[in-house]
Design a protein around this motif. Sequence first.
Motif, PDB file in Angstrom:
ATOM      1  N   LEU A  85       8.449 -21.228 -14.888  1.00 55.29           N
ATOM      2  CA  LEU A  85       7.770 -21.926 -13.796  1.00 55.29           C
ATOM      3  C   LEU A  85       7.932 -21.197 -12.459  1.00 55.29           C
ATOM      4  N   ASN A  86       8.601 -20.034 -12.505  1.00 53.40           N
ATOM      5  CA  ASN A  86       8.819 -19.238 -11.286  1.00 53.40           C
ATOM      6  C   ASN A  86       9.502 -20.042 -10.178  1.00 53.40           C
ATOM      7  N   ILE A  87      10.450 -20.883 -10.575  1.00 54.17           N
ATOM      8  CA  ILE A  87      11.204 -21.666  -9.587  1.00 54.17           C
ATOM      9  C   ILE A  87      12.221 -20.757  -8.905  1.00 54.17           C
ATOM     10  N   ASP A  88      12.235 -20.822  -7.603  1.00 43.74           N
ATOM     11  CA  ASP A  88      13.127 -19.960  -6.812  1.00 43.74           C
ATOM     12  C   ASP A  88      14.516 -20.594  -6.728  1.00 43.74           C
ATOM     13  N   ILE A  89      15.383 -20.210  -7.633  1.00 46.39           N
ATOM     14  CA  ILE A  89      16.762 -20.702  -7.661  1.00 46.39           C
ATOM     15  C   ILE A  89      17.653 -19.581  -8.183  1.00 46.39           C
ATOM     16  N   LYS A  90      18.808 -19.435  -7.608  1.00 40.12           N
ATOM     17  CA  LYS A  90      19.732 -18.376  -8.025  1.00 40.12           C
ATOM     18  C   LYS A  90      20.559 -18.899  -9.201  1.00 40.12           C
ATOM     19  N   VAL A  91      20.541 -18.161 -10.295  1.00 38.88           N
ATOM     20  CA  VAL A  91      21.142 -18.635 -11.546  1.00 38.88           C
ATOM     21  C   VAL A  91      22.511 -18.003 -11.761  1.00 38.88           C
ATOM     22  N   GLY A  92      23.501 -18.872 -11.929  1.00 39.36           N
ATOM     23  CA  GLY A  92      24.845 -18.421 -12.275  1.00 39.36           C
ATOM     24  C   GLY A  92      25.313 -19.101 -13.553  1.00 39.36           C
ATOM     25  N   ILE A  93      26.104 -18.406 -14.325  1.00 38.38           N
ATOM     26  CA  ILE A  93      26.648 -18.947 -15.574  1.00 38.38           C
ATOM     27  C   ILE A  93      28.152 -19.124 -15.418  1.00 38.38           C
ATOM     28  N   ILE A  94      28.620 -20.309 -15.794  1.00 40.59           N
ATOM     29  CA  ILE A  94      30.066 -20.559 -15.897  1.00 40.59           C
ATOM     30  C   ILE A  94      30.302 -21.036 -17.317  1.00 40.59           C
ATOM     31  N   THR A  95      30.960 -20.233 -18.127  1.00 44.61           N
ATOM     32  CA  THR A  95      31.048 -20.514 -19.558  1.00 44.61           C
ATOM     33  C   THR A  95      32.368 -20.049 -20.149  1.00 44.61           C
ATOM     34  N   GLY A  96      32.603 -20.512 -21.361  1.00 43.55           N
ATOM     35  CA  GLY A  96      33.762 -20.032 -22.103  1.00 43.55           C
ATOM     36  C   GLY A  96      33.410 -18.905 -23.046  1.00 43.55           C
ATOM     37  N   HIS A  97      32.134 -18.536 -23.101  1.00 43.44           N
ATOM     38  CA  HIS A  97      31.700 -17.479 -24.016  1.00 43.44           C
ATOM     39  C   HIS A  97      32.123 -16.107 -23.480  1.00 43.44           C
ATOM     40  N   ILE A 113      22.435 -13.860 -11.901  1.00 41.28           N
ATOM     41  CA  ILE A 113      23.006 -13.151 -10.757  1.00 41.28           C
ATOM     42  C   ILE A 113      24.538 -13.225 -10.776  1.00 41.28           C
ATOM     43  N   THR A 114      25.059 -14.226 -11.512  1.00 43.65           N
ATOM     44  CA  THR A 114      26.510 -14.417 -11.607  1.00 43.65           C
ATOM     45  C   THR A 114      26.890 -14.830 -13.026  1.00 43.65           C
ATOM     46  N   TYR A 115      28.029 -14.300 -13.505  1.00 49.90           N
ATOM     47  CA  TYR A 115      28.563 -14.699 -14.813  1.00 49.90           C
ATOM     48  C   TYR A 115      30.072 -14.865 -14.646  1.00 49.90           C
ATOM     49  N   LEU A 116      30.532 -16.129 -14.707  1.00 50.73           N
ATOM     50  CA  LEU A 116      31.946 -16.449 -14.530  1.00 50.73           C
ATOM     51  C   LEU A 116      32.506 -17.062 -15.810  1.00 50.73           C
ATOM     52  N   LEU A 117      33.815 -16.926 -16.003  1.00 51.58           N
ATOM     53  CA  LEU A 117      34.485 -17.486 -17.169  1.00 51.58           C
ATOM     54  C   LEU A 117      35.288 -18.718 -16.762  1.00 51.58           C
ATOM     55  N   LYS A 118      35.131 -19.782 -17.511  1.00 50.11           N
ATOM     56  CA  LYS A 118      35.738 -21.064 -17.150  1.00 50.11           C
ATOM     57  C   LYS A 118      37.249 -20.976 -16.943  1.00 50.11           C
ATOM     58  N   ASP A 119      37.924 -20.304 -17.864  1.00 49.33           N
ATOM     59  CA  ASP A 119      39.386 -20.316 -17.806  1.00 49.33           C
ATOM     60  C   ASP A 119      39.957 -19.394 -16.731  1.00 49.33           C
ATOM     61  N   LYS A 120      39.100 -18.578 -16.109  1.00 47.86           N
ATOM     62  CA  LYS A 120      39.586 -17.655 -15.078  1.00 47.86           C
ATOM     63  C   LYS A 120      39.069 -18.033 -13.683  1.00 47.86           C
ATOM     64  N   CYS A 121      38.153 -18.982 -13.629  1.00 50.52           N
ATOM     65  CA  CYS A 121      37.450 -19.277 -12.382  1.00 50.52           C
ATOM     66  C   CYS A 121      38.297 -20.170 -11.476  1.00 50.52           C
ATOM     67  N   SER A 141      32.513 -11.691 -13.232  1.00 51.52           N
ATOM     68  CA  SER A 141      33.968 -11.661 -13.229  1.00 51.52           C
ATOM     69  C   SER A 141      34.468 -10.353 -13.845  1.00 51.52           C
ATOM     70  N   HIS A 142      35.705 -10.002 -13.547  1.00 48.08           N
ATOM     71  CA  HIS A 142      36.249  -8.704 -13.956  1.00 48.08           C
ATOM     72  C   HIS A 142      36.158  -8.509 -15.466  1.00 48.08           C
ATOM     73  N   GLU A 143      36.534  -9.528 -16.237  1.00 51.38           N
ATOM     74  CA  GLU A 143      36.511  -9.400 -17.704  1.00 51.38           C
ATOM     75  C   GLU A 143      35.091  -9.189 -18.214  1.00 51.38           C
ATOM     76  N   VAL A 144      34.136  -9.906 -17.635  1.00 48.85           N
ATOM     77  CA  VAL A 144      32.737  -9.751 -18.026  1.00 48.85           C
ATOM     78  C   VAL A 144      32.258  -8.343 -17.693  1.00 48.85           C
ATOM     79  N   HIS A 145      32.581  -7.876 -16.508  1.00 46.33           N
ATOM     80  CA  HIS A 145      32.180  -6.538 -16.082  1.00 46.33           C
ATOM     81  C   HIS A 145      32.740  -5.473 -17.019  1.00 46.33           C
ATOM     82  N   GLN A 146      34.009  -5.610 -17.398  1.00 47.41           N
ATOM     83  CA  GLN A 146      34.634  -4.651 -18.304  1.00 47.41           C
ATOM     84  C   GLN A 146      33.967  -4.644 -19.674  1.00 47.41           C
TER      85      GLN A 146
END
Length: 225
Positions: A85-97, A113-121, A141-146
Amino acid sequence: MAKNIKILIVDDHQLIIEGILTALKNIDGLTTETCNNCDEAFSKIKTAVHDVPFDILFTDLSFDNVTENSTLDGGESLIKAIRNLNIDIKVGIITGHTETNRIFNVVQNLEPITYLLKDKCNTEELQFAISKMMKNEMYYSHEVHQKLLKRALVEIQMDEVAIQILKELPKHPKISNLEGVIKKDDGSLLKIRSIENKLAKLRTDLQANNNTHLVLKAIELGIID
């Protein structure tokens, strides 16, 4: 943060939502809303477009409360629906995956635009991530980047012979059985010594203890199914 930032948090576990809200409560200039399923979140986002739109979406990937009546079965479906729908919203993920292949596929296909881990956030990381997001800058997050770096490096190192060996390895109880199966680019067959040398290099590259571990690593990295 100068302007008021409107954030939607989507997770099927209330304790996780409460934890994120607690981490955000001391950050000035935030307005937060929450949902525990993706259909409700999508409805909220669409409705808000005509009033005060959400600036940021934080969503998990997997939802245990999906039913046969659910239209969207998880965070990935939610993100795709928003993009359609081309909605203008910045998407971030906070997950345990934290599986390398899952992270790689989500980042490649959905480009959050963002990927964070639940147990480290924590509050500091969330505040930093939000500030980056509002500048349209990526933050993983650092672990995701690595894991993404490792996956990219492995992909560069893989050739067709290596992939053939990894795919065939679980089918044969003895390495010697691979002789006459693995082909070079020119169509000629690889000798057992060359196969063994290739396997040794693969174990080193993927930091595997043995061939069984090597196959598991290859599956985890998404090199083979």
